[in-house]
Write an enzyme that holds these catalytic residues in place. Structure first.
Site, PDB file in Angstrom:
ATOM      1  N   LYS B  66       0.839  -1.200   0.000  1.00 59.08           N
ATOM      2  CA  LYS B  66       0.000   0.000   0.000  1.00 59.08           C
ATOM      3  C   LYS B  66       0.875   1.252   0.000  1.00 59.08           C
ATOM      4  O   LYS B  66       1.927   1.283   0.649  1.00 59.08           O
ATOM      5  CB  LYS B  66      -0.898  -0.022   1.249  1.00 59.08           C
ATOM      6  N   SER B 141      -9.804   1.647   2.700  1.00 60.04           N
ATOM      7  CA  SER B 141      -8.936   2.420   1.848  1.00 60.04           C
ATOM      8  C   SER B 141      -7.853   1.625   1.121  1.00 60.04           C
ATOM      9  O   SER B 141      -7.273   2.123   0.175  1.00 60.04           O
ATOM     10  CB  SER B 141      -8.258   3.508   2.689  1.00 60.04           C
ATOM     11  N   SER B 165      -9.942  -0.529   6.922  1.00 59.96           N
ATOM     12  CA  SER B 165      -9.369  -0.355   5.577  1.00 59.96           C
ATOM     13  C   SER B 165      -8.737  -1.587   4.949  1.00 59.96           C
ATOM     14  O   SER B 165      -8.452  -1.594   3.761  1.00 59.96           O
ATOM     15  CB  SER B 165      -8.344   0.781   5.586  1.00 59.96           C
TER      16      SER B 165
END
Ligand SMILES: [Zn+2]
Lengths: 487, 472, 98
Positions: B66, B141, B165
């Site tokens: 990420k 997210s 997330s």
């Protein structure tokens, strides 16, 4: 001059220069003389993703100070963030400590006693906080006012600072300075800071004149500047008042170049700081055992040492005060006294007036290296036994400072041994015979005796005691006067 | 048929000389170059196979990371214009671990800007699309990490989970995701959103590899002030390679919060499917109990007060002086105006969270909101702990609603509440939580979430292996 | 007009923009006003919660480190690769207004 009371409180920032690393990272706490931005890591630069970890030794030093300042100590160490935007502050918040909002200063409500002109005073300490030092801004034009941009060195960023906040307990610059000197020696005794390092103590002064608003003057870099800053600010506030202008509560900056306080026009107020507990730093309990251990390590503090030296060595309170105001000097004195039986006050006077006079204040930290205590004691012991005169002792000291040994100096100068009693009496007789003119002068004007003493010193190679010589000459002059009248 | 982890198998084959060490990475890069143009998985992608592979537990294993985890020499943007060209000069602890073990980071995945969002749509680089149906959001997210796994580009990805997330995108794309116990995985180098809740965790196509990756990344880090030593020894690694332990089901106690299942926004088929799976588990021996905790519906509100506040502080550092994009002319501005212009580069969601956080922490509102939220957090944590202390897990659907359309306008806060409430419990309490896929209903993936007491990942991951065997 | 709507005025928006150092356009100001009302309306759900006195600020124990370089980490000016450097200093905005 008007006579309203002046009310002064202090916020003192002391760098814990004895630490090896910064408060929250690995970088060296000794950033001085390093090329800009080389003593930095992701943490003290506040790079995205970096996290702080608290230096244990910093907490220990703060607790030591808290104990020395007679403070109430928190049962846990907790941290808050203080938010303000400034280019020297890498995260745009400062990790510090705060009283309230679920966090607390490391200690609060203490005091420090200090002397002003021999009178004991007491200043209350409101709280002490550990916090991180910001970076340092320099200006390419040399002035904040004219520079189109700032230049920032983050080498200092993150160095552990101890913020010491006093109550507004001072009413004159003199008190402030005496207090700060006492505080400095306490901190030096605790070995938390070395004040020979530039910028290791910075003071913000809150000043108001009775009935007026409080003005904070920030960032005064040395004790010598403080008096100037306070006097300037008091005069400014008084002149405003005389003109009927209201004194606004504000923050001003001490401009060392112009010797004036300057308004900073920052909009930030206490409310804007939005303190809250730093979510990265859970509190750490301060165990009772740990605190007791620290208390055991607590060295003797200046005031206690002062009392003890008076009792143990018969020092006058003045010399005891001077000797103990510097830890190294006090230790040196006691070390010297181990090797000699000389009267303490005599030894202290020679050390304070002569030895320190020759080496200079700033070299006191090396005093034992410059003149080993045993050498100094040797000299004092010869003086005590009457083998040398005080005059020779005083003149030997600079030679010791330049690295020579006591006996070496005395032998090479032929100073060893002392002329006194009958031997001195004969020399005085001879000198008076050979200097009739001077004797006549002395008969009219006692001050002229000095010349004769000098002559005796010359003849004896300073081995005569000046006091004994003086007394002999006075006696003989007196006899001469009697004879003159009886004739 | 026993399911084997793909990474676990690859590493075994590699040891036996049964595979080309570069094969896995090459295939991943090829897949990435095919899938990324369609799905917008990566913000920064590597295109070349490394010259040399490091020997280790993840030798030659491709992984997607990420883009809020800093990687030395590899652009790290947090999906924000303010870090558009930021190339960190240091690596997160977790990145160092991956590199030491020979993993190959093939790219930095798309996400909601600064991890603020539930749909992946606040990214300054455009949204990631759901591999299952490109009209849908993959959830956020960690949208890119989920899509990278779900589309078959990689079997392993790292996400971060501050308020669901990792787990929401895992649920919406049909993969496995674990939010570890707070402190189990180092946060050093994870760009902070809300420090007291942020946690990095593994995402995977299968339960074994999920456990395997977690066994590697969970370790104490002296650089992280909230890092802890885990209590598991080799247990997690063993779970990765062992057969599923079906005995577990006979000891399993599940508690199901009634308020969440009855949420007004919960979709009927989701709830029905959930109960069907629960009764299957019950038949295998699990004990099931419904519990009632009305406060759980207010978990998101408590969460937002805390998260906004921490975010407003954490994101203060982005001012364009030391790093980051700058749009203001340096010599024309004083520091305040310089910062105000540069910081206008934040996207809207980030801006409003920062400003709301500033509001909550300001005088008069601190006690009213922030202090109250901290107290509510204590209550929630205590209540959940009391439910978990008999060895139970809390079970909920992975998501109470189906994946939302990619162009969904997130103004309906009650829908948001349905997404957030089951997931944020774990973040407020620091508990580990696992999302496992349980199949699909007319093409839409279904899933379950299990929340356990702190440091119960061994139990959660064992359960993941069992569930995988039973339901997929 | 609700309490929230009265609270969220131009002055508050200005103050939040200032405290956050984020410059807002006219449209953004309007949008923020509306959304703050909406979000605070949502968050206000917690005001009726029955809570005790205990506050949770952290989920783990605090830790102290030794005063010595116990870990390795990148150091030095290379970390400031994206800054504007002048003779090793980071060039920043001026700190005087006027
Ligand atoms: Zn550092």
């Amino acid at each position: 001059m008007s006579s309203e009371k002046i009310i002064i409180g202090l916020e003192i920032h002391v760098q814990l220069t004895s630490l090896k690393t910064k408060l929250f990272c690995n970088c060296s706490s000794n950033y001085r003389d390093m090329p800009p931005n080389t003593n930095v890591c992701p943490i003290c630069l506040g790079l995205p993703g970096s996290l702080p970890v608290v230096n244990k030794e910093a907490v220990k030093k703060a607790l030591l100070v808290a104990l020395a300042l007679n403070m109430k100590i928190s049962n846990r160490v907790s941290w808050a963030r203080k938010h303000y935007f400034y280019p020297d502050l890498p995260k745009n918040y400062q990790i510090t400590q705060y009283e309230g909002k679920g966090v607390a200063s490391i200690a609060r409500e203490g005091y420090l006693e200090y002397y002003v002109d021999g009178n004991l005073k007491k200043a209350r300490i409101r709280r002490i906080n550990l916090e991180e030092d910001p970076g340092k801004i320099i200006y390419h034009t040399g002035s904040m006012l004219t520079s189109k941009y700032s230049l920032i060195d983050y080498n200092r960023s993150g160095v552990a600072l101890l913020e010491i906040v006093t109550e507004p307990d001072f009413s004159s610059p003199k008190e402030v300075i005496a207090f700060l000197q006492e505080l400095r020696s306490v901190l030096e005794y605790l070995e938390v800071a070395d004040f020979n390092l530039e910028g290791s103590m910075r003071v913000d002064v809150n000043i108001s004149i009775e009935g007026g608003s409080r003005v904070e003057v920030k960032n005064i870099g040395s004790i010598s500047e403080i008096e100037a800053a306070i006097l300037y600010e008091v005069a400014r506030q008084r002149s405003l008042r005389e003109k009927g202008i209201k004194i606004e509560m504000e923050t001003r900056h001490w401009d060392q170049e112009r010797k004036a306080t300057v308004g900073t026009r920052t909009k930030e107020t206490e409310e804007d700081y939005r303190y809250f507990p730093d979510p990265n730093l859970p509190p750490v309990e301060i165990e009772m055992d740990y605190l007791e251990g620290i208390a055991k390590e607590m060295p003797e503090l200046p005031n206690a040492k002062r009392e003890r030296l008076i009792k143990e060595y018969g020092l006058s309170s003045y010399l005891s005060y001077v000797i103990t105001s510097n830890k190294k000097l006090a230790e040196y004195f006691e070390e010297v006294m181990k090797y000699t039986k000389i009267d303490g006050e005599k030894a202290a006077a020679l050390i304070v007036n002569d030895l320190v006079g020759w080496i200079g204040q700033e070299r006191i930290k090396d005093i034992g290296k410059l003149v080993p205590p045993a050498e100094m004691a040797n000299l004092l012991e010869l003086l005590r036994k009457g083998d040398i005169s005080i005059k020779i002792a005083k003149e030997t000291i600079p030679e010791l400072v330049s690295g020579r040994k006591t006996t070496e100096v005395l032998l090479s100068r032929g100073w060893l041994g002392r002329i006194s009693g009958k031997e001195l009496d004969e020399i005085v007789e001879r000198v008076m015979r050979e200097n009739e003119k001077a004797v006549e002068d002395a008969l009219r004007n006692p001050k002229a005796i000095q010349f004769l003493i000098g002559k005796v010193m010359e003849v004896t190679n300073k081995k005569a005691d000046p006091k004994e010589t003086y007394e002999l000459i006075v006696k003989k002059i007196g006899e001469l006067q009697k004879r003159t009248w009886s004739n | 048929m026993k399911k084997r982890g793909k990474v676990v198998s690859f590493i075994e084959d590699l040891k036996n000389g049964a595979t080309d060490p570069y094969a896995y990475v090459e295939r991943a890069l090829e897949e990435a170059s095919r899938k990324d143009p369609v799905l917008n998985i990566f913000i920064t992608m590597k295109s070349e196979v490394p010259d040399k592979l490091v020997n280790g537990k993840l030798a030659g294993v491709p992984i997607a990371v990420k883009d809020n985890i800093v990687t030395k020499g590899l652009r790290t943007t947090c999906a924000s214009r303010i870090l558009e060209n930021f190339v960190p000069q240091y690596s997160a602890t977790i990145v160092k671990i991956l590199e030491r073990e020979g993993a190959v980071i093939i790219g930095k995945t798309n996400m909601d800007e600064f991890a603020m969002g539930a749909l992946g749509t606040t990214s300054a680089f455009g949204p990631t699309l759901n591999p299952i149906n490109t009209k849908l959001s993959p959830g956020g997210s960690s949208s890119g990490s989920a899509a990278a796994v779900a589309s078959g580009v990689v079997d392993l990805a790292l996400g971060s989970d501050t308020g669901g997330s990792i787990r929401l995108p895992a649920a919406w794309t049909g993969i496995f995701g674990l939010k570890p116990t707070y402190g189990a995985v180092s946060r050093f180098g994870l760009i902070s959103y809300a420090d007291s809740m942020d946690q990095i965790g593994p995402m995977s196509s299968n339960a074994s590899d999920l456990a395997y990756l977690f066994s590697i990344i969970s370790s104490f880090d002296p650089l992280d002030p909230t890092s802890s030593h885990n209590p598991w020894g080799n247990r997690i690694e063993e779970i990765a390679s062992k057969e599923p332990d079906f005995d577990l089901l006979r000891k399993l106690k599940l508690k199901i919060p009634r308020e969440l299942l009855n949420h007004p926004q919960a979709e009927e088929y989701v709830i029905e499917e959930f109960w069907r799976k629960i009764s299957t588990l019950e038949k295998e021996g699990a004990q099931v109990e419904e519990i009632s905790e009305p406060i759980l519906l207010k978990v998101p509100q408590v969460y937002y007060v805390i998260a906004f506040s921490e975010a407003s502080s954490n994101l203060a550092r982005f001012d364009g002086v030391r790093y980051g994009s700058r749009i203001a002319e340096l010599e024309d501005n004083d520091w305040d105006s310089y910062y105000m212009m540069n910081r206008s580069l934040f996207g809207w969601e980030v801006k409003r969270r920062i400003m709301l956080g500033a509001f909550i922490l300001s005088k008069g509102y601190y006690e009213m909101y922030y202090s109250l939220a901290l107290k509510a957090r204590a209550v929630i944590k205590r209540k959940i702990e009391s439910h978990l202390k008999d060895g139970s897990l809390i079970a909920t659907p992975g998501s109470l609603i189906s994946p939302l359309p990619i162009n969904y306008d997130a103004t309906d806060l009650s829908k948001l509440n349905a997404i957030d409430a089951p997931l944020m419990i774990a973040n407020l309490g620091g508990f580990p939580a696992l999302t496992v896929p349980t199949g699909s209903v007319s093409g839409t993936p279904t899933s379950m979430q299990f929340v356990g007491p702190s440091w119960s990942e061994d139990k959660l991951l064992s359960l993941a292996k069992v569930m995988e065997e039973m339901f997929t | 007009m609700s309490t929230k709507e009265r609270l969220v005025n131009e002055e508050l928006i200005e103050r939040l923009s200032w405290l956050s150092r984020i410059k807002l356009s006219v449209e953004e100001r309007e949008r923020l006003s509306k959304e703050i009302v909406m979000i605070l309306g949502y968050i206000d759900d917690i005001l009726s919660l029955d809570v005790g006195n205990e506050e949770i600020t952290h989920l783990s124990e605090g830790r102290l480190r030794e005063d010595s370089p116990i870990y390795e980490i990148e150091m030095g000016r290379e970390l400031l690769g994206q800054a504007i450097l002048e003779e090793g200093y980071v060039k920043g905005p001026k700190v005087f207004k006027g």
